[in-house]
Design a protein around this motif. Sequence first.
Motif, short mmCIF file in Angstrom:
data_model
loop_
_atom_site.label_atom_id
_atom_site.label_comp_id
_atom_site.label_asym_id
_atom_site.label_seq_id
_atom_site.Cartn_x
_atom_site.Cartn_y
_atom_site.Cartn_z
N SER A 47 69.33 40.47 44.99
CA SER A 47 69.92 40.52 46.31
C SER A 47 69.22 41.57 47.15
O SER A 47 68.70 42.55 46.64
CB SER A 47 71.41 40.87 46.19
N TYR A 48 69.20 41.35 48.45
CA TYR A 48 68.51 42.30 49.33
C TYR A 48 69.16 43.67 49.30
O TYR A 48 68.54 44.68 49.62
CB TYR A 48 68.50 41.77 50.77
N ILE A 49 70.45 43.74 48.90
CA ILE A 49 71.12 45.03 48.89
C ILE A 49 70.79 45.85 47.65
O ILE A 49 71.18 47.00 47.55
CB ILE A 49 72.66 44.85 48.98
N LEU A 84 63.66 39.35 55.48
CA LEU A 84 64.31 39.74 56.74
C LEU A 84 65.53 40.61 56.49
O LEU A 84 65.81 41.55 57.25
CB LEU A 84 64.69 38.48 57.52
N LEU A 85 66.26 40.31 55.43
CA LEU A 85 67.42 41.14 55.11
C LEU A 85 66.99 42.54 54.67
O LEU A 85 67.68 43.53 54.94
CB LEU A 85 68.25 40.47 54.00
N GLU A 145 67.86 46.87 56.30
CA GLU A 145 68.37 48.02 55.57
C GLU A 145 67.60 49.29 55.95
O GLU A 145 66.50 49.53 55.46
CB GLU A 145 68.24 47.77 54.06
N PRO A 146 68.13 50.13 56.80
CA PRO A 146 67.42 51.34 57.22
C PRO A 146 67.17 52.32 56.09
O PRO A 146 66.22 53.08 56.11
CB PRO A 146 68.35 51.94 58.29
N GLN A 185 74.98 42.26 60.99
CA GLN A 185 74.78 41.92 62.39
C GLN A 185 73.31 41.99 62.78
O GLN A 185 72.83 41.22 63.60
CB GLN A 185 75.61 42.86 63.29
N SER A 186 72.59 42.94 62.19
CA SER A 186 71.18 43.09 62.53
C SER A 186 70.36 41.85 62.17
O SER A 186 69.32 41.59 62.78
CB SER A 186 70.59 44.32 61.84
N MET A 187 70.82 41.07 61.18
CA MET A 187 70.12 39.84 60.82
C MET A 187 70.19 38.85 61.98
O MET A 187 69.20 38.19 62.32
CB MET A 187 70.73 39.23 59.55
#
Length: 709
Positions: free
Chosen positions: A577-579, A643-644, A648-649, A694-696
């Motif tokens: 997962s991107y997280i 993209l995800l 993530e900053p 939301q940034s996605m």
Amino acid sequence: MSSVSYFKNAKNFVANSPTFNTYVSGADALQFLYEHSATGAMHDSEERFPPPMCHPGTREAIVVRIVDWYGYRTGPGKPIMWVHAPAGFGKTAIAGTVSKMLEEIAGLDFSPLGATFFFWRTSPERNSPVRFIITIAYQLAMSIPELAPHVENAVKRNPMILRKALEIQLVKLIVEPFKAIGELEGIPNRLVIIDGLDECINSERESRVEKKYAEDQEKVQVRVLGLIHTLQSHHLPLSFLILSRPEPWIEKCIRSWPSEDAVEVVDLYEIGDHMNDVEKYIRAELTRVSSSIEPQVGGEKWPTEDIVRRFVWKTNGHMLYASTAIQHIDDPYDDPRKRLEDILGSHSNTHPGAVLEHSTTFSSLFELYRQILRSCPASQRSVLVEVLEDISVATIDRHFNANAGLRRALTTLDSVSGRAPGCGSRAIRGLHGVLHLSKATNATNTASYTGWLDPFIHSSFVEFLMNPTLSLEFAIDVGRGRRRLLRHCIKCISAITSESEKEVEEDHFQYALLAFRPLWVKGWWSDDELRLHEAEYVGMVKMLLVVDLTTCFIKVFTRRETCLTPTHISCRRLGFSYIAPKPIGPINCNFGEDVLVLVEQAFYHVQSSLKAALLSLLDQFRRNQMSGYWWSPEFPEGLEFYLLWLCEPKTNPIRWESDEIVNALRKLRHEREKVFFEQLICDFQHYPSSPWPQSMYSILYSIGADDIT
């Protein structure tokens, strides 16, 4: 039979090469035959009491099929019927039910049931063919009055016939007595039932080395089939019902017989509604059990519909499992409700296999599994365990479409793992009782989704394998299997370069490309696994660093669809997962500085390779070097992941507005292909890996802003 004393009071007597003739009187001949028979193998023997029988209202379709085939007055068109099914599907109960049904037919002046022989692996007189012909001959003499005097004469003439080879016994005790009757047209056809042929495992022949059942059983079972076929070739008024597991040597022998009209082959697995039969049995038995327990105050009537439904689902149409579970819960010293819930696993964190570990009732089922596994020669058992681990991982992690079939999956796994071609199939050759092997071929390469490949006939076998206390030397370790497969997959894809074209189309390369990422995540996501196997983990990280991942991603994103991989689902096969803070494993372990450096290098290698692959494909498409719907399900997934990651900053200091992938998508949509973009976004928006931040949506809006404004 009376005893005779020879050479009474003789002294200093020497006999050189004597020949003794044992005399048996007419009155004693059949008794002599009886005493040498395997009486416990007969359907109504005390040894088998109470004999397994079909529960009322179940297995009706197959029983009717058998009785209709036999046609006891005229005999069947095909003199032999072979009914085969995996272990636990009630073959012995069906044989017993047919035997009883034929015995109880009213209005006949003869007995349609000629003889029965129920082989049994653990019985010395029933796990060998030594008494097979004698037992059949004795029963035929009892059921066919015209035959009895001729069998008596054969025994009287040569009592030592009972010690001759089975092929000679067959001629002297059955064929010649039938021929001595003369005209056979008026003799009604009799049915001979042979159950559990796969339980015949011991030849009792002389051997200079210690014999093992695994090495002996194939030859002895084929020999019994040869005896049956020989009897059939003499056109006697006999029909033969054979019931067994679909062992490959049995099937090969039967299908090799020259006359196609000799055998009717019936796959019990395809006859009738097994789930419905099991449900009837479960409802009746749970009702019986419930009548003997105290009702719960204020509670629902037991069993509830939900309990019945879950119990039926758990059995998977496996009658042996259902009956074993009923015996287990029907304990006067415990609460059947609790015992059943433990089996179903709803109110316990304990694995079902652990719950049943000390169950005396289930010990017979587990011993059956051990017996089936011991059919593999001892020299091959380490390979067997490895192959079972591979199959278990591929099944649990859903690596193959059902269309692939087990044999093709095994061929692929053999190639990936470096085993000799066909090694996997040979290792599990004797496991038809617990694995769907006979249906494991597929000549097509269709990519249509038909479900996931699951070759295990019953889930209890997997639970058994995963419990070392139960499976002993056959125990599997799924974690070990994942790590081994992962290591082989990385080794396989390390051979892929930008020049690799035709080779990558081969199944094992396709599998390695798709499987190594989910194998990595499931193999290394646990901190405990990393701590226990740190050296192995570090070794794989080093292997990954030298793989051309950019080319591998491109091959995956543009791969062909085959039956090896499903197409209609969102293939979340990137494996992370991107997280996740690191796509190659967690960072919570206390690694040394040198290992942390390797992990950072590997993370950058994966991320930069993914970006390079995406940029290359988007650029090729923009320059008309690729057309149509060219991407695989993994491409939108890879794009979504990237993209995800930009969202993530904490993990990505680069602002997405200036990212090369975002700009490439903007340029592509603006300059060339609105339809492509919409289809691509639709693909990964349809099955998002997790709720988008939301940034996605801001990124996607930015990509389409030129046309919107």
